[in-house]
Design an enzyme around this catalytic site. Structure first.
Site, PDB file in Angstrom:
ATOM      1  N   HIS A   1      32.703  54.037  15.190  1.00 13.30           N
ATOM      2  CA  HIS A   1      32.291  55.128  16.069  1.00 13.30           C
ATOM      3  C   HIS A   1      33.505  55.834  16.668  1.00 13.30           C
ATOM      4  CE1 HIS A   1      30.102  56.454  19.988  1.00 13.30           C
ATOM      5  NE2 HIS A   1      30.268  57.455  19.171  1.00 13.30           N
TER       6      HIS A   1
ATOM      7  N   HIS B   1      28.425  60.723  12.783  1.00 14.63           N
ATOM      8  CA  HIS B   1      28.472  60.408  14.206  1.00 14.63           C
ATOM      9  C   HIS B   1      27.075  60.148  14.746  1.00 14.63           C
ATOM     10  CE1 HIS B   1      28.459  61.419  18.561  1.00 14.63           C
ATOM     11  NE2 HIS B   1      29.466  60.585  18.537  1.00 14.63           N
TER      12      HIS B   1
ATOM     13  N   ASN C   1      25.794  56.844  16.759  1.00 12.02           N
ATOM     14  CA  ASN C   1      25.794  57.021  18.212  1.00 12.02           C
ATOM     15  C   ASN C   1      24.417  56.913  18.856  1.00 12.02           C
ATOM     16  OD1 ASN C   1      27.393  57.932  20.711  1.00 12.02           O
ATOM     17  ND2 ASN C   1      25.651  59.330  20.677  1.00 12.02           N
TER      18      ASN C   1
END
Length: 911
Positions: A570, A762, A766
């Protein structure tokens, strides 16, 4: 084409109350022709075609020729109008109100906002760009009381009939305060309205004396820049690069590089000192330079700006108001500055363990009582997760995480543990097992004997009658291997107070039903001597005691997973590694460059969220260090992965899947590869988005770059990529795997990687953090106890009350609630989120009509992908995303409502 013209505003201008240029010129020319005896009907109107290659000076000349043909010796003047859209703050404090009134007063006495049009053409007499007269925005003072979100102002200019087309507008703000300029549209030219998307803060002249430059939405490669805009194009880029000196002011718009030397604060003591990341000693990507003074204690460490004071990022990179006020900075700052201190005050005195799973459940049902004094009255007004106030006491109540929504006990099951390796919040570490026992790539001279403790007898009974080699050959064995990521740090981690970790490996067997089954977990510690018990293998349970051992082993695997997910996959691979490409894009590519226009929505807010992370999340004693097992060594683990693992050429989805062995090249398949785990939700959904992105980027690139020569000769493009690699990733710039940029296909590959990482990759990593991690036993970010061997002093405690021992190994109540509050915030979509397939001002972000149409086609494809993902989540044959108690996989479903939704793919890394 007719659709695009309609979208791009032709019909709007035809209906506009402000007459078009052709009509103005016609009336002027009619008067002139009456004197000259020329028939006005001879004058033809012409519209500019937006096909590639037809715009620019040639088209301007064609217009001018048609318009002036009938009056060769007469140059007439006519008026055009600018419509300027300013976005206001939705919430004003007293300071803002006073500032507005000061600006209104200043405007009335002549300290105005001044605009000037700049033509794409050079004046043959002066050899300088043709310019209109200067004009001021009208009625600023009169519109001070307008409460709308957007306020529209006008300005009128007088230009000659041979002015050409406006390609830029300069602006001077003589008020005392900045304002947010959303867009400008020039009406009155024969080509139709000329759009200037701005989305920028315009500073007061007293703070920034130079004129601001805004270019129209017409893209130009550097070699095609109209003569009238060349100098301004270069001037604007010089300003954005700065000179690399001095401390940056919050109002600056300067983009520059620096190393991560601001994570620690040695002035607070040795415990707060941290190594510098970046440089030959610890390679790391570069971050945005702030230029702050060094600390008193260490001249090589940059002094810190502590919360709640803001960190510098270029002014236009800062969060817009709706992002600040609602779910992101407003909420994150609330959590960091108000909630966490309240948690500490309430829980630190008796920082106890959870006594039972019911204690964890009560965080969602009853809530957590906080000690809220008068200084925390602000808590009542903050957008925290379900904060309820009762007199002087505060009750913090958490939302129930999605992992508990369909089956409260799913997390305990082995099939769910395995499913999350391919459909959870960290689905990017699983690899095909190619050799047994697995091997380490660490240096045995440094780390001692590295042979795995895994033996064939550990797994043979779980292979459905296959031999180990047969299972490997038939692609039935997979591994999630955190051994090399953790082992070099374990001595230091395990010496920390209340932190205990192993370096883990987990072996999975792919069943005939397409699901995975964990069949062995290896737990390693650094070897302490010839007779040390540094490695152990835990296998699926056969009785009550081994069941608790197995649950503890899975908790340690999940804790390893949580650390690698956060620090490597991440933070490093999306946030940190993207920052150099963003900085270089602003420094080297003009806003009128077509590739800058393509990348622009995928860079939104990333510098700001990364700065916020440096300030509060990844800093010494920040949230990451306090919530994750590696503690003060968190960022060193991240840096080790950058050196040993990260490769830009493997960051696209197909290459990553092939590198991990979970897919093989296959030209007969839709994406050129075949998944070896057919029902791999992250990969199968991701490939849909990857292909759509690649097709869109290829259409875009081929439109502007028909040949390799155009790519190679584009100085701004080459400077961007060169600086991204040689400065932004300076410590690994000599690696031989960096892709070349010498052809349109090279460019397609590089850009698709960047857009994939900023958007879908992402999002997949996330927005599931709270849905999966908000129930701490499912993914404990921190472990506090190792698993005892029989005969160890702790073994008796473990056997006598295994649940108590298990809960005492998990994060404490304070650690868990602090972590939950932060990941709840990080998993939240803000109301102004812009999702993949969307753009601000979708019809005018570019002046090329074919590109607008291609973008709408891309958007339609994204909507179809969303429907396909929904269909898959209702397909009972796909057992990793559909079934009793099984969560659907929606992390790559493109759209989302605001809030914690466990779905939605924003364009950029914005939280």
């Amino acid at each position: 084409m007719s659709l695009a013209k309609e979208i791009m505003g032709y019909s709007v201008i035809e209906r506009s109350s402000f007459v078009s240029t052709s009509k103005v010129i016609l009336s002027h020319n009619r008067q002139a022709k009456q004197k000259l005896g020329v028939n006005p009907a001879l004058i033809h109107q012409r519209r500019v075609s937006l096909r590639k290659g037809s715009g620019g000076p040639a088209a301007v000349a064609a217009i001018s020729e048609d318009l002036v043909k009938a009056v060769p010796e007469s140059v007439v003047k006519f008026k055009v109008r600018a419509v300027v859209t300013v976005r206001q703050k939705s919430k004003e404090d007293l300071k803002d109100t006073i500032a507005k009134h000061w600006d209104a007063l200043a405007d009335r006495i002549g300290r105005n906002v001044v605009l000037q049009l700049v033509s794409t053409e050079i004046d043959p007499k002066t050899r300088a760009p043709k310019k209109s007269n200067e004009a001021v925005l009208k009625d600023w003072s009169k519109k001070t009381q307008v409460k709308a979100e957007r306020v529209h102002y006008t300005a009128e200019f007088t230009v000659d009939s041979n002015f050409g087309i406006p390609g830029a507008i300069t602006m001077t703000n003589k008020h005392r305060n900045e304002f947010f300029l959303e867009s400008m549209t020039i009406e009155g030219f024969a080509c139709g309205p000329v759009h200037f998307p701005c989305n920028s803060w315009v500073q007061s002249k007293k703070d920034h004396p130079g004129k601001r430059i805004f270019f129209s939405n017409k893209p130009y490669l550097p070699s095609e820049t109209p003569a009238g805009l060349k100098a301004m194009r270069e001037e604007e880029l010089r300003y954005l690069r700065g000179d690399g000196k001095g401390e940056r002011k919050l109002s600056d718009r300067i983009y520059d590089f620096d190393i991560y030397n601001d994570l620690g604060n040695p002035d607070k003591g040795i415990d707060f000192a941290r190594p510098t990341l970046g440089g030959s000693k610890i390679p790391y990507p570069r971050r945005c330079r702030t230029g702050r003074a060094p600390t008193y204690t260490d001249i090589n460490a940059e002094s810190r700006v502590e919360k709640p004071l803001p960190m510098y990022v270029p002014r236009d990179e800062q969060f817009e108001e709706s992002k600040q006020d609602t779910f992101s900075t407003g909420r994150l700052k609330a959590v960091l500055h108000n909630l966490i201190p309240s948690l500490k005050a309430s829980l630190s005195a008796n920082n106890h363990d959870f006594n039972g799973f019911s204690d964890i459940d009560s965080l969602y049902k009853e809530g957590l009582l906080l000690k809220v004094g008068l200084q925390d009255e602000l808590l009542k007004k903050l957008p925290l997760p379900k904060v309820v106030q009762e007199s002087s006491q505060g009750l913090l109540k958490y939302d129930t995480p999605k992992i508990l929504s369909k089956d409260r006990f799913a997390w305990i099951r082995d099939d769910e543990f395995a499913r999350q390796a391919i459909a959870g919040v960290n689905p990017v570490n699983i690899e095909r097992l190619t050799v047994f026992p697995p091997k380490s790539n660490l240096d045995p001279e440094v780390y001692g004997p590295l042979e795995s403790a895994l033996k064939e007898e550990h797994i043979l009974g779980h292979l459905n009658g296959m031999s180990v080699q047969q299972a490997i050959d038939e692609n039935k064995l997979f591994i999630v291997d955190y051994h090399d990521a953790y082992l070099p740090f374990l001595d230091r981690i395990n010496a920390l107070d209340g932190r205990k970790a192993y370096a883990t490996r987990t072996i999975y067997f792919l069943t005939s039903r397409g699901t995975l089954k964990p069949i062995a977990i290896e737990l390693s510690l650094p070897p302490q001597g010839p007779s040390s018990r540094s490695k152990r293998v835990v296998t699926p349970p056969v009785d009550a005691t081994s069941n608790w051992m197995w649950q503890l082993a899975k908790a340690h695997v999940n804790s390893n997973c949580a650390g690698v997910h956060q620090l490597v996959n991440h933070w490093l691979r999306t946030h940190a590694c993207m920052e150099p490409f963003i900085l270089a894009a602003h420094r080297q590519m003009s806003a009128m460059h077509p590739i800058f226009k393509l990348l622009d929505p995928h860079m939104r807010y990333t510098l700001e969220i990364n700065a916020l992370a440096r300030q509060s999340l990844i800093s010494a004693d920040g949230v990451i260090e306090s919530c994750f097992t590696p503690g003060r060594y968190c960022m060193e683990i991240s840096a080790a992965a950058y050196t040993n693992f990260w490769r830009f050429d493997k960051e696209d989805l197909p290459s990553d899947l092939i590198r991990r062995g979970v897919a093989v090249p296959d030209s007969t398949q839709p994406h050129g590869l075949r998944l070896l785990i057919e029902d791999y939700p992250y990969a199968s959904d991701g490939l849909l988005i990857w292909s759509a992105l690649e097709n869109w980027v290829r259409s875009y690139v081929n439109y502007y770059y028909p040949t390799p020569a155009v790519v190679c000769n584009d100085q701004e493009l080459q400077a961007w990529y060169t600086e991204s690699v040689n400065v932004g990733h300076a410590d690994i710039r000599h690696a031989d795997w960096w892709p070349k940029l010498a052809s349109p296909e090279d460019l397609v590959s590089i850009l698709t990687k960047i857009i994939w990482l900023a958007s879908a990759q992402h999002a997949a990593l996330n927005f599931g953090q709270y849905p999966y991690g908000g129930f701490v036993p499912n993914r404990p970010p921190l472990m506090r106890r190792l698993i005892p061997f029989e005969g160890d002093p702790e073994y008796t405690n473990f056997v006598s009350d295994p649940q108590k021992y298990y809960l005492s190994a998990l994060p404490s109540l304070l650690q868990a609630t602090k972590f939950m509050a932060v990941v709840d915030t990080l998993s939240t979509h803000s109301p102004d989120e812009e999702y993949i397939g969307e753009r601000q001002q979708p019809s005018i972000w570019t002046g090329d009509a074919e590109i607008v149409e291609a973008f709408y086609e891309f958007s339609a494809e994204i909507r179809q992908i969303e429907k396909e993902i929904e269909r898959r989540n209702n397909d009972p044959t796909l057992r990793n995303r559909c079934g009793a108690g099984v969560l659907p996989y929606e992390l790559l479903a493109p759209s989302s409502e605001p809030g914690v939704t466990c779905r939605g793919v924003p364009n950029s890394i914005s939280i």
